[in-house]
Design an enzyme around this catalytic site. Structure first.
Site, PDB file in Angstrom:
ATOM      1  N   CYS A  78       0.821  -1.214   0.000  1.00  0.00           N
ATOM      2  CA  CYS A  78       0.000   0.000   0.000  1.00  0.00           C
ATOM      3  C   CYS A  78       0.854   1.264   0.000  1.00  0.00           C
ATOM      4  CB  CYS A  78      -1.012  -0.040   1.152  1.00  0.00           C
ATOM      5  SG  CYS A  78      -2.325   1.177   0.940  1.00  0.00           S
TER       6      CYS A  78
ATOM      7  N   HIS B 286      -3.926  -5.060   0.043  1.00  0.00           N
ATOM      8  CA  HIS B 286      -3.498  -5.551   1.357  1.00  0.00           C
ATOM      9  C   HIS B 286      -3.607  -7.070   1.408  1.00  0.00           C
ATOM     10  CE1 HIS B 286      -3.136  -1.721   3.539  1.00  0.00           C
ATOM     11  NE2 HIS B 286      -4.012  -1.298   2.645  1.00  0.00           N
TER      12      HIS B 286
ATOM     13  N   GLU C 208      -2.651  -9.005   3.675  1.00  0.00           N
ATOM     14  CA  GLU C 208      -3.003  -9.432   5.046  1.00  0.00           C
ATOM     15  C   GLU C 208      -4.501  -9.312   5.320  1.00  0.00           C
ATOM     16  OE1 GLU C 208      -1.282  -6.850   4.197  1.00  0.00           O
ATOM     17  OE2 GLU C 208      -2.113  -5.067   5.150  1.00  0.00           O
TER      18      GLU C 208
END
Lengths: 203, 255
Positions: free
Chosen positions: A81, A183, A185
């Site tokens: 990001c 992202h 995650e």
């Protein structure tokens, strides 16, 4: 034991990045750290980034910046990001800032149009532009989670694109660096797969 | 093709347990938040929202622990709201593993708090929750209500969401207090009035009772995402079934 340094420059939610790495790690040691000495000993680095780019860049002290840049030039690096955006040449955000200039491309505001919402928030497909080890076991056109208002529209280092109004560059890669706008995650199983691929990546 | 429409199961948490009531009364126990969060993640939920409905200082530590356990096991975005009054609350929630924080009453009391929060943490993690009630039975204008609907503010909802956006909110969680808990469907006129007047994403909430209601919230209301609690908690429908219904009506979803 392979040491993975998640660079903590005091911004945002690093918890989820380290948890995702821990979830897929077998023998690797995951260190969330801002200590230049610890970072020097790392074998791979993860550069997260949340919030405004100027704050992220300013949060890099001189020591932290030189050590991190040294590693970014040599060791497998995953930037996420705003972490990705910081590696480009410049960004329009916060009135215009110079970035670290490691990858080709500039960051601009996502072009507004009637049919799209900004921030670009939610799950969107990534279309591969080239092969990469980090795409192992991830099908082309898979959904990943995005949340951003600024983006890269063109780069010689682009390796995937995503459509939100215009085509945005969703991943860039060059030598030892892999950088993503989304992202992993927060992208459930395929995101964890990408972290696993990063841990398995050798250059 | 652009961003997929999202389904967001909502966990209303009271003292570490998921509960669900009608208009915030008649509260029923629905289970352990971490187990429920994992179940929704397995079913393909796009995000999760957790609202701390007591939000008192005595139970606050339980909330942070719950957030930490969910965030450690579920790798999709997590929004947490309830009792967020200061930037230190936001910082603590983000540090516990929340990705976004939802602000409600504190934003109404002091709109500059939105700006302060967005400047400090970035618009992407600041959700403003707007609780709306129709001003009369024509359901054509709405006012902002606070304290779970007990207090009317006289503020026009459409004006308010524009203020909220100008102050830097990244997303709006819009709940119809007329419909919340009724299972009669979202107030799609309300959602449309809001989604067509702001450029940031709007999540429709309050009233989903069937899968068609979820589809309507997006098609008629123009929402980017739909939030629902009770239809998922008591296993009336799974998130997968909801996605199938959305796909079947031509909406783009993550599958």
């Amino acid at each position: 034991m392979t040491k993975i340094a998640v660079i903590d420059y005091g911004m945002g939610n690093l918890h989820s990045v380290s948890k995702a790495l821990e979830e897929v790690s077998t023998t690797e040691e995951i260190m969330v750290t801002s200590d230049p000495e610890t970072i020097k000993r790392a074998d791979k680095i993860v550069l997260p980034g949340v919030g405004a780019i100027k704050d992220c860049l300013e949060a890099f002290s001189d020591d932290l910046r030189s050590v991190t840049l040294e590693l970014i030039r040599n060791k497998p690096t995953l930037a996420i990001c705003v972490g990705m955006q910081m590696l480009l040449e410049s960004s329009e955000e916060n009135g215009g800032v110079k970035c670290l200039n490691v990858l080709d491309g500039r960051i601009v505001k996502i072009p507004a149009s009637k049919d799209i919402k900004i921030p670009h928030m939610g799950w969107n497909k990534i279309n591969f532009l080239s092969d990469h080890f980090l795409w192992s076991n991830i099908p082309d056109n898979s959904f990943f989670y995005f949340v951003h208002s600024y983006c890269c529209l063109s780069s010689t280092d682009a390796i995937s694109k995503t459509t939100h109004g215009e085509n945005l560059i969703s991943a860039l890669g060059k030598d030892n660096i892999f950088a993503v706008q989304f992202h992993p995650e927060k992208s459930q199983n395929l995101g964890l797969q990408l972290y696993k691929n990063f841990l398995d990546w050798s250059i | 093709m652009t961003v997929a429409k999202r389904i967001i199961p909502c966990l209303d948490v009271d003292k570490g347990r998921v509960v669900k009531g009608v208009n915030f009364v008649n509260i029923k126990d629905a289970g352990d938040p971490v187990e429920i969060a994992k179940r929704y993640d397995d079913q393909g939920a796009d995000e999760l929202t957790m609202l701390d409905i007591t939000a008192s200082s005595e139970t606050r530590d339980t909330t942070y622990k719950t957030v930490e356990s969910i965030a450690g096991q579920v790798f999709i975005p997590l929004t947490v709201g309830g009792g967020v009054r200061a930037t230190k609350d936001i910082k603590r929630l983000l540090r516990s593993g929340a990705d976004k924080v939802s602000i409600n009453t504190a934003a109404v009391n002091n709109p500059d708090f939105i700006k302060e929060a967005a400047d400090k943490f970035g618009s992407q993690c600041i959700v403003v929750a707007v609780d709306a009630k129709a001003t009369d039975d024509t359901f054509s204008s709405w006012e902002v209500v606070t304290y779970g609907g007990r207090e009317r503010t006289g503020i026009d909802v459409v004006e308010w969401v524009n203020t909220v956006k100008e102050h830097g909110a990244g997303e709006i969680l819009l709940t119809s207090m007329d419909r919340d808990g009724t299972k009669e469907g979202f107030d799609n006129k309300l959602t449309k009035a809001v989604s067509s007047s702001v450029s940031i994403p709007v999540i429709a909430s309050g009233g989903a009772g069937t899968l068609q209601h979820l589809v309507d919230g997006i098609k008629e209301g123009g929402a980017e995402a739909v939030l629902a609690a009770s239809i998922f908690h008591f296993s009336e429908f799974t998130v997968q079934e909801a996605k199938q219904a959305m796909l079947g009506s031509g909406l783009e979803v993550r599958n």
